[in-house]
Every structure is written in structure tokens, then in C-alpha cells.
Design a protein around this motif. Structure first.
Motif, mmCIF file in Angstrom:
data_model
loop_
_atom_site.group_PDB
_atom_site.id
_atom_site.type_symbol
_atom_site.label_atom_id
_atom_site.label_comp_id
_atom_site.label_asym_id
_atom_site.label_seq_id
_atom_site.Cartn_x
_atom_site.Cartn_y
_atom_site.Cartn_z
ATOM 1 N N PHE A 28 -22.573 25.238 69.559
ATOM 2 C CA PHE A 28 -21.705 24.228 68.959
ATOM 3 C C PHE A 28 -22.176 24.007 67.533
ATOM 4 N N SER A 29 -21.253 23.936 66.600
ATOM 5 C CA SER A 29 -21.669 23.781 65.215
ATOM 6 C C SER A 29 -20.929 22.624 64.579
ATOM 7 N N TYR A 30 -21.675 21.794 63.863
ATOM 8 C CA TYR A 30 -21.037 20.636 63.234
ATOM 9 C C TYR A 30 -20.176 21.029 62.057
ATOM 10 N N THR A 31 -20.332 22.262 61.538
ATOM 11 C CA THR A 31 -19.526 22.657 60.374
ATOM 12 C C THR A 31 -18.140 23.131 60.783
ATOM 13 N N ASN A 32 -17.976 23.426 62.074
ATOM 14 C CA ASN A 32 -16.678 23.966 62.495
ATOM 15 C C ASN A 32 -15.757 22.919 63.079
ATOM 16 N N LEU A 33 -15.995 21.660 62.764
ATOM 17 C CA LEU A 33 -15.243 20.618 63.446
ATOM 18 C C LEU A 33 -13.745 20.730 63.209
ATOM 19 N N LYS A 34 -13.340 21.165 61.995
ATOM 20 C CA LYS A 34 -11.889 21.285 61.739
ATOM 21 C C LYS A 34 -11.265 22.341 62.630
ATOM 22 N N GLU A 35 -11.984 23.455 62.803
ATOM 23 C CA GLU A 35 -11.414 24.509 63.660
ATOM 24 C C GLU A 35 -11.324 24.038 65.092
ATOM 25 N N TYR A 36 -12.355 23.318 65.538
ATOM 26 C CA TYR A 36 -12.309 22.814 66.896
ATOM 27 C C TYR A 36 -11.102 21.903 67.072
ATOM 28 N N SER A 37 -10.812 21.081 66.031
ATOM 29 C CA SER A 37 -9.651 20.190 66.134
ATOM 30 C C SER A 37 -8.385 21.010 66.349
ATOM 31 N N LYS A 38 -8.255 22.091 65.547
ATOM 32 C CA LYS A 38 -7.023 22.895 65.661
ATOM 33 C C LYS A 38 -6.910 23.538 67.028
ATOM 34 N N PHE A 39 -8.013 24.144 67.481
ATOM 35 C CA PHE A 39 -7.952 24.824 68.772
ATOM 36 C C PHE A 39 -7.645 23.842 69.891
ATOM 37 N N LEU A 40 -8.283 22.674 69.818
ATOM 38 C CA LEU A 40 -8.095 21.716 70.895
ATOM 39 C C LEU A 40 -6.674 21.173 70.891
ATOM 40 N N SER A 41 -6.093 20.930 69.698
ATOM 41 C CA SER A 41 -4.700 20.456 69.671
ATOM 42 C C SER A 41 -3.793 21.492 70.285
ATOM 43 N N ALA A 42 -4.004 22.758 69.901
ATOM 44 C CA ALA A 42 -3.150 23.820 70.443
ATOM 45 C C ALA A 42 -3.291 23.883 71.962
ATOM 46 N N PHE A 43 -4.514 23.766 72.422
ATOM 47 C CA PHE A 43 -4.756 23.844 73.863
ATOM 48 C C PHE A 43 -4.049 22.722 74.591
ATOM 49 N N ILE A 44 -4.148 21.504 74.040
ATOM 50 C CA ILE A 44 -3.556 20.359 74.728
ATOM 51 C C ILE A 44 -2.043 20.484 74.754
ATOM 52 N N VAL A 45 -1.462 20.895 73.626
ATOM 53 C CA VAL A 45 -0.010 21.030 73.597
ATOM 54 C C VAL A 45 0.425 22.096 74.589
ATOM 55 N N ALA A 46 -0.303 23.203 74.630
ATOM 56 C CA ALA A 46 0.051 24.290 75.561
ATOM 57 C C ALA A 46 -0.039 23.807 76.997
ATOM 58 N N GLU A 47 -1.095 23.081 77.317
ATOM 59 C CA GLU A 47 -1.261 22.612 78.694
ATOM 60 C C GLU A 47 -0.167 21.636 79.073
ATOM 61 N N LYS A 48 0.179 20.766 78.130
ATOM 62 C CA LYS A 48 1.183 19.766 78.472
ATOM 63 C C LYS A 48 2.539 20.412 78.656
ATOM 64 N N GLN A 49 2.793 21.479 77.905
ATOM 65 C CA GLN A 49 4.089 22.136 78.056
ATOM 66 C C GLN A 49 4.152 22.960 79.310
ATOM 67 N N LYS A 50 2.995 23.267 79.877
ATOM 68 C CA LYS A 50 2.982 24.038 81.108
ATOM 69 C C LYS A 50 3.464 23.209 82.279
ATOM 70 N N GLY A 51 3.440 21.906 82.111
ATOM 71 C CA GLY A 51 3.774 21.004 83.214
ATOM 72 C C GLY A 51 5.188 21.237 83.706
#
Lengths: 341, 180
Positions: free
Chosen positions: A80-103
Motif C-alpha cells: 500500500f502506498s500513500y502516494t497512490n491515493l488518487k489512483e486508489y480513489s479512481k479504482f475504488l469508484s469504478a469498482f463500486i459503480v460496477a458492483e452496484k450496476q451488477k445488482g
């Protein structure tokens, strides 16, 4: 069972035994040590205002207070790296949207325009060695551009490590140790975030339950904290195991009276011992017994609520006092570390 | 205030008596039933008591083994056992007393820490057994173990005495220097 027969007067941990040991040896030793000791050692510090707290802006952490947090313990995060926080935000948003649309059914009007923000929380640590705490928030993006950009916070979760020395010593460089995870918001979101973290960083979440023994320690430690004025009464909730329905006994006392009782029990300044905690709880129980002829010691303590913080046995806490935030988190970190090990 | 002494009475012929002391009525009853179902050459008697001292007006056989049952979920049971220990003569602790702890499996319900009972057992130099008495299988195997211990304490096993059993049980843990 254990070869460490430590006399009662020793309060320090056995750090001097582990000079020059490999991380694996240290881990084995620490596991043996923890299974043989009372997990808070027989003496323990009353939460003091830590020096690092000066860096914490009271306004910045005000949003952490007066909210109910569900506790989880988390194994160390891999790479885990504190410098990659922006990328983590993007990946996590994409993941959440994808999961919610799977419903199966998407509710009409459900807002899928969500944004995830990762940010570090400065100053939420016990010593310099502790890794920085970081915060994850799920915000709903507002449709109207004229309104303020930030949107409503749907879910908040934060990871921290306060005085986590016993875990930090035994873990290698690639891992970031943030054993305590606190979540506020919908359970489904917590599960989604948890899944993403588990897949990305190879860690494991487990709900942190607090048993009656630790709740009585918390009650004693928080009653011992000096407060200028008390915002809430000190309240205990006991669950009586009987029959088909369980009975609950609620016991409330004025916080000043509780503090007075604690002061009469407490001897050594700056330290809390097992005997003092037992005596404090026994006084409360025997007072109750004198009036109601019920042995509270035969029941199970499920909730403790003081002016500093309140905790329930199923792992939900609420912190009310900014001054002792670090102290409360330090104890919870210790419980989380104990559960991981 | 009567104190329990091991040699107060003469032993009965082929009889072995165990006394279970504890506040957990249902658990003690089930443990007693499991013990009585065991196949045993001696005739077993199981006495149950909430606490000591025992009422002195009852005619009871010589007690060969006392087992104090502590439930980690309830501080009350620990306090009860600590109170009752005062009514047992010191010579009983030469192998004829044991502590049985239940409830360690469900850590979220524990009010008493394991190290408290460990310290208690170490202070009284007596064996400490852990068993979840609510689970049938564990209870049956613990009952078997207690029956064997009882036979040794009653002197029905040739060549093994209560004291030698105690030293055998203790050397399986790491010996503490202060015990020697």
C-alpha cells in the motif's frame, strides 16, 4: 503452557528478549507472550493527551466525534502506498459503480454518480513509527452544478494505528500496518469497500467484538479521565442470560460520582491496575446488590457509556471527547492487534 | 464452620466419591450424568454443591476428589469458588483438588480472563482443566478424564497415588522454578 512467569510488579513488555531476532521469531515470541498475559498488561496508562495531538486540528477531527463507528480489525496491507491515493480513489469508484450496476434491480432515482476520496489524516498516530491514518469517503455527486461540489457523504471509513509497536516490529517492509478500521454508513458499502481492499492489498477484515472483560477496563479508564464538564451520565448495560428472552439491566450514575468512586479506589498515579478495575466494578455491583439483591457479576456487561466514549460489545463505539481520542483509539488498536494475532 | 478434610472418614469399600462445586446448576448436572454413564469398576458417587461449606448434618461418604467449576462468562462463579476454597483443608490440595473451567471458547462473552484462573490454579498447585461443558462430545471426554482421576484419588488404581498423578500432570507444563 508458558515459561514466562512474570512477577506482578513488572509492567514493561519483554522487548529486551528480542534483540537480533528475525521477524518470524519475533512474531512467534509475541504470540506466545500475548496468549499468556492479560492482553492489557496488569498495569496500563490512563490515556494522556499525546504530544502528537498538537498537530491535529480540532475542527478537522470533529467529524470523527459523535458518530457511531463499527469496528473491524485488519491484517497488514501489502504494497500500500500513500502516494497512490488518487489512483486508489479512481479504482475504488469504478469498482463500486460496477458492483452496484451488477445488482438485479436498480432503484429508480438511485444515485450512481458517486465519488470516492482517499485522504490522509494527519496526527492520528501514537508514536512517529505508526503509519499515517487515512480516510475513505464515498460522496454522492450532486446533479446540479450550482450547488456546492462536494455532495453528501454517504459512507466514511478510516484506518489507523495508534501505538501499534507490537505489530510493527514483527512485520516486514512491504506491509503497512493499520490494524484498526472504523466504518460509518450502510453495511453494503462497508462490504464493498472491504472486498476491494481484500482483493487489492491481500488483507483480511474481521469484525472486532469487545468482551465484557475489556469493556470493564474501558469503563475504568474512561472514568479515570479528568474532564472539565461531563456531557453525559455514566451508564452500563448488562444482559441477563435467562429463558427465551434476555433481560437487560441498565445502570446509570452521575459521572461525578463515578469519578469520585474511581479516585477513592485508585492509588498509583498514571497507571491503572487489574485490581483497581476489579474493585471499581465490584463496588458498583455490590451497591446494586444491596438495593436489588441481583448479582450483576453473574450477568454479562454489554455496553459502557461515559462522557469520554461509549462502546457496545458488538463492536460499535462512539467517541465524544476530542481530548482523549488518541487514548481511546490506542486501546482499541491493542484489541485489534490481539484479534489479528 | 466445617472444613473439608481428606482423611476425616474411613473409605467405603470400592466406593469413589467426587464433589463438584460450582454455581452453574445445569452444567454440573449434565457433567454428573455423563460421569455416571461411564463404565467404571468402582461404584461412583457424584455430589453437587453450590458452594462450601457443606451442611454438616448430612451423612456423606468420604470425598476423594473435589472439582471446582468456574464459568469464564460469569465473575460470580469465580468469586464463589474463591470463597469456597477457604473451607478446604490444605492437605486436600495434594492431588485431590482440580479446577475445571468452562466457557473459554466464546471469547466475546468472557468476563473473566484466562490468566486469572491460571494464576488461581497455580497458587493452589492444582491441575487446571479447560472444557466447554455445553458441548456433548467435550463433556463426555472430560467426564471420562474425571472418572480416571477419581479412581486414582480413591486409591483404586494400583501403583498410582493422587500425589504422583499431580506431579505427572504438572510436569507436562513447563515447570516453574518456584514450584520446586
Amino acid at each position: 503452557m508458558d515459561s514466562y512467569d512474570i512477577p506482578e510488579s513488572t509492567s514493561s513488555r519483554l522487548k529486551d528478549h528480542f534483540i537480533g531476532a528475525t521477524p518470524l521469531q519475533k512474531r512467534l515470541e509475541s504470540v506466545r507472550k500475548l496468549t499468556s498475559f492479560v492482553p492489557p498488561s496488569p498495569q496500563r496508562k490512563i490515556p494522556q493527551c499525546s504530544q502528537l495531538q498538537e498537530d491535529v486540528d480540532p475542527q478537522k477531527v470533529a467529524f470523527l466525534l459523535h458518530k457511531q463507528w463499527t469496528l473491524y480489525s485488519l491484517t497488514p496491507l501489502y504494497k500500500f502506498s500513500y502516494t497512490n491515493l488518487k489512483e486508489y480513489s479512481k479504482f475504488l469508484s469504478a469498482f463500486i459503480v460496477a458492483e452496484k450496476q451488477k445488482g438485479l434491480a436498480v432503484e429508480v432515482g438511485e444515485d450512481l454518480n458517486i465519488k470516492v476520496i482517499f485522504s490522509t489524516l494527519l496526527g492520528m498516530k501514537g508514536t512517529q513509527r505508526d503509519p499515517d491514518a487515512f480516510l475513505v469517503q464515498i460522496l454522492s455527486k450532486s446533479h446540479l452544478p450550482s450547488e456546492n461540489r462536494e455532495g453528501k457523504v454517504l459512507w466514511t471509513g478510516w484506518f489507523c494505528c495508534i501505538f501499534g509497536d507490537s505489530l510493527l516490529e514483527t512485520v516486514s517492509e512491504d506491509f503497512t500496518c493499520l490494524p484498526l478500521f472504523l466504518a460509518n454508513g450502510a453495511e453494503t458499502n462497508t462490504a464493498l469497500i472491504g472486498t476491494w481492499f481484500q482483493k487489492t492489498f491481500d488483507c483480511h477484515f474481521s469484525p472486532l467484538a469487545i468482551n465484557a472483560f475489556n469493556l470493564s477496563w474501558m469503563a475504568a479508564m474512561w472514568t479515570a479521565c479528568k474532564m472539565d464538564h461531563y456531557v453525559a451520565t455514566t451508564e452500563f448495560l448488562w444482559s441477563v442470560p435467562c429463558g427465551p428472552q434476555s433481560l437487560d439491566i441498565s445502570y446509570a450514575i452521575h459521572s461525578e460520582d463515578a469519578k469520585a468512586l474511581w479516585d477513592s479506589v485508585h492509588k498509583a498515579p498514571g497507571e491503572v491496575t487489574q485490581e483497581e478495575v476489579d474493585l471499581f466494578m465490584d463496588c458498583l455491583c455490590s451497591h446494586f446488590h444491596r438495593h436489588f439483591k441481583i448479582h450483576l457479576s453473574a450477568t454479562r456487561l454489554v455496553r459502557v457509556s461515559t462522557s469520554v466514549a461509549s462502546a457496545h460489545t458488538n463492536g460499535k463505539i462512539k467517541i465524544l471527547c476530542h481530548k482523549y481520542l488518541i487514548g481511546v483509539l490506542a486501546y482499541l488498536t491493542e484489541l485489534a492487534i490481539f484479534q489479528i494475532e | 464452620m466445617s472444613v473439608l478434610r481428606p482423611q476425616d472418614q474411613l473409605p467405603g469399600l470400592n466406593a469413589a466419591t467426587i464433589l463438584l462445586v460450582g454455581k452453574e446448576d445445569a452444567l454440573l448436572q449434565r457433567l454428573a450424568d455423563s460421569m455416571l454413564r461411564e463404565d467404571c469398576a468402582s461404584s461412583l458417587k457424584v455430589h453437587l454443591a453450590h458452594s462450601l461449606p457443606l451442611p454438616s448434618d448430612v451423612n456423606r461418604p468420604r470425598i476423594d476428589l473435589i472439582v471446582f467449576v468456574i464459568n469464564l462468562h460469569s465473575k460470580y462463579s469465580l468469586q464463589n469458588v474463591e470463597e469456597s476454597l477457604r473451607h478446604v483443608d490444605a492437605t486436600f490440595f495434594l492431588g485431590k483438588v482440580g479446577f475445571l473451567v468452562t466457557g473459554a471458547g466464546r471469547d466475546s462473552h468472557c468476563s473473566v480472563h484466562r490468566s486469572t484462573v491460571l494464576k488461581l490454579a497455580r497458587a493452589y498447585r492444582s491441575p487446571l482443566l479447560f472444557c466447554d461443558l455445553e458441548v456433548e462430545g467435550f463433556r463426555v471426554s472430560m467426564a471420562q478424564r474425571l472418572v480416571r482421576m477419581l479412581q486414582v484419588c480413591a486409591g483404586h488404581v494400583p501403583g498410582v497415588s493422587a500425589l504422583s498423578l499431580l506431579s505427572l500432570l504438572r510436569s507436562s507444563e513447563n515447570p516453574c522454578l518456584e514450584d520446586l
